[in-house]
Scaffold this motif. Structure first.
Motif, PDB file in Angstrom:
ATOM      1  N   UNK A  51      38.730  44.642  46.197  1.00 32.37           N
ATOM      2  CA  UNK A  51      37.506  43.990  46.671  1.00 32.37           C
ATOM      3  C   UNK A  51      36.783  44.878  47.673  1.00 32.37           C
ATOM      4  N   UNK A  52      37.526  45.503  48.577  1.00 35.15           N
ATOM      5  CA  UNK A  52      36.892  46.361  49.578  1.00 35.15           C
ATOM      6  C   UNK A  52      36.231  47.573  48.925  1.00 35.15           C
ATOM      7  N   UNK A  53      36.897  48.192  47.966  1.00 35.79           N
ATOM      8  CA  UNK A  53      36.315  49.359  47.302  1.00 35.79           C
ATOM      9  C   UNK A  53      35.082  48.989  46.472  1.00 35.79           C
ATOM     10  N   UNK A  54      35.167  47.902  45.723  1.00 36.95           N
ATOM     11  CA  UNK A  54      34.035  47.521  44.873  1.00 36.95           C
ATOM     12  C   UNK A  54      32.844  47.075  45.709  1.00 36.95           C
ATOM     13  N   UNK A  55      33.087  46.210  46.697  1.00 39.13           N
ATOM     14  CA  UNK A  55      31.952  45.751  47.506  1.00 39.13           C
ATOM     15  C   UNK A  55      31.414  46.871  48.385  1.00 39.13           C
ATOM     16  N   UNK A  56      32.290  47.766  48.845  1.00 43.87           N
ATOM     17  CA  UNK A  56      31.823  48.885  49.659  1.00 43.87           C
ATOM     18  C   UNK A  56      30.962  49.859  48.880  1.00 43.87           C
TER      19      UNK A  56
END
Length: 175
Positions: A51-56
């Motif tokens: 989630x952090x990688x995709x949203x970032x």
């Protein structure tokens, strides 16, 4: 008759029985919830990392690009490190929305809770049966009524005529 076992015999019998394992944590619905990954020296949940990688990247990189353009146009090159705030904030907000859970109720993810709240406000005052909206809700109540008055006493009622009983003799023959 049952055989009475000593403690040693019972312990040997229990040890000879096959083991039973609870596999729901390994094969159940939440089997991947506890899976982790190491990033540098930190242990991170796999879902949190994704989630952090995709949203970032999806949200944070366009914000960083716009912010870097704004800083370069206005000659604020010394504040160029602020460009990294976009992906960091987007990742943190993504984790808060998609990984964090509500503290009350069914403990849904916050994003699912926001969607459900919006659907509930749109459906306020409507009745659904399955997925179909009922146009005019009607309440029908069936109340059983017990009449303890004989039908012959009710005016206008037609009572069946029952012939008088004939007495029976001892052996069942009619008199």
């Amino acid at each position: 008759m049952a055989h009475v076992m000593s403690r040693e015999e019972l312990a040997a019998w229990v040890a000879s029985q096959p083991s039973v394992y609870d596999l729901t944590e390994l094969t159940g619905r939440k089997k991947n919830e506890e899976s982790t990954t190491f990033v540098l020296t930190f242990e991170v949940g796999r879902r949190s990392l994704m989630v952090a990688l995709i949203s970032g990247t999806v949200v944070g990189l366009p914000v960083a690009a716009v912010l870097s353009w704004i800083l370069s146009v206005f000659g604020l090159g010394e504040f160029l490190y602020l460009v990294f705030l976009g992906p960091l904030l987007a990742g943190a907000i993504g984790i808060w929305l998609f990984v964090g859970r509500q503290s009350r109720g069914m403990r849904l993810t916050r994003y699912r809770g926001l969607l459900d709240k919006r659907k509930a406000k749109a459906a306020n005052g409507k009745l659904y049966v399955g997925l179909v909206e009922v146009e005019e809700p009607v309440l029908s109540v069936m109340i059983p009524v017990v009449i303890d008055t004989p039908p012959t006493m009710i005016p206008g009622a037609i009572a069946p005529v029952i012939p008088a009983a004939t007495p029976l003799t001892r052996k069942g023959a009619r008199a």
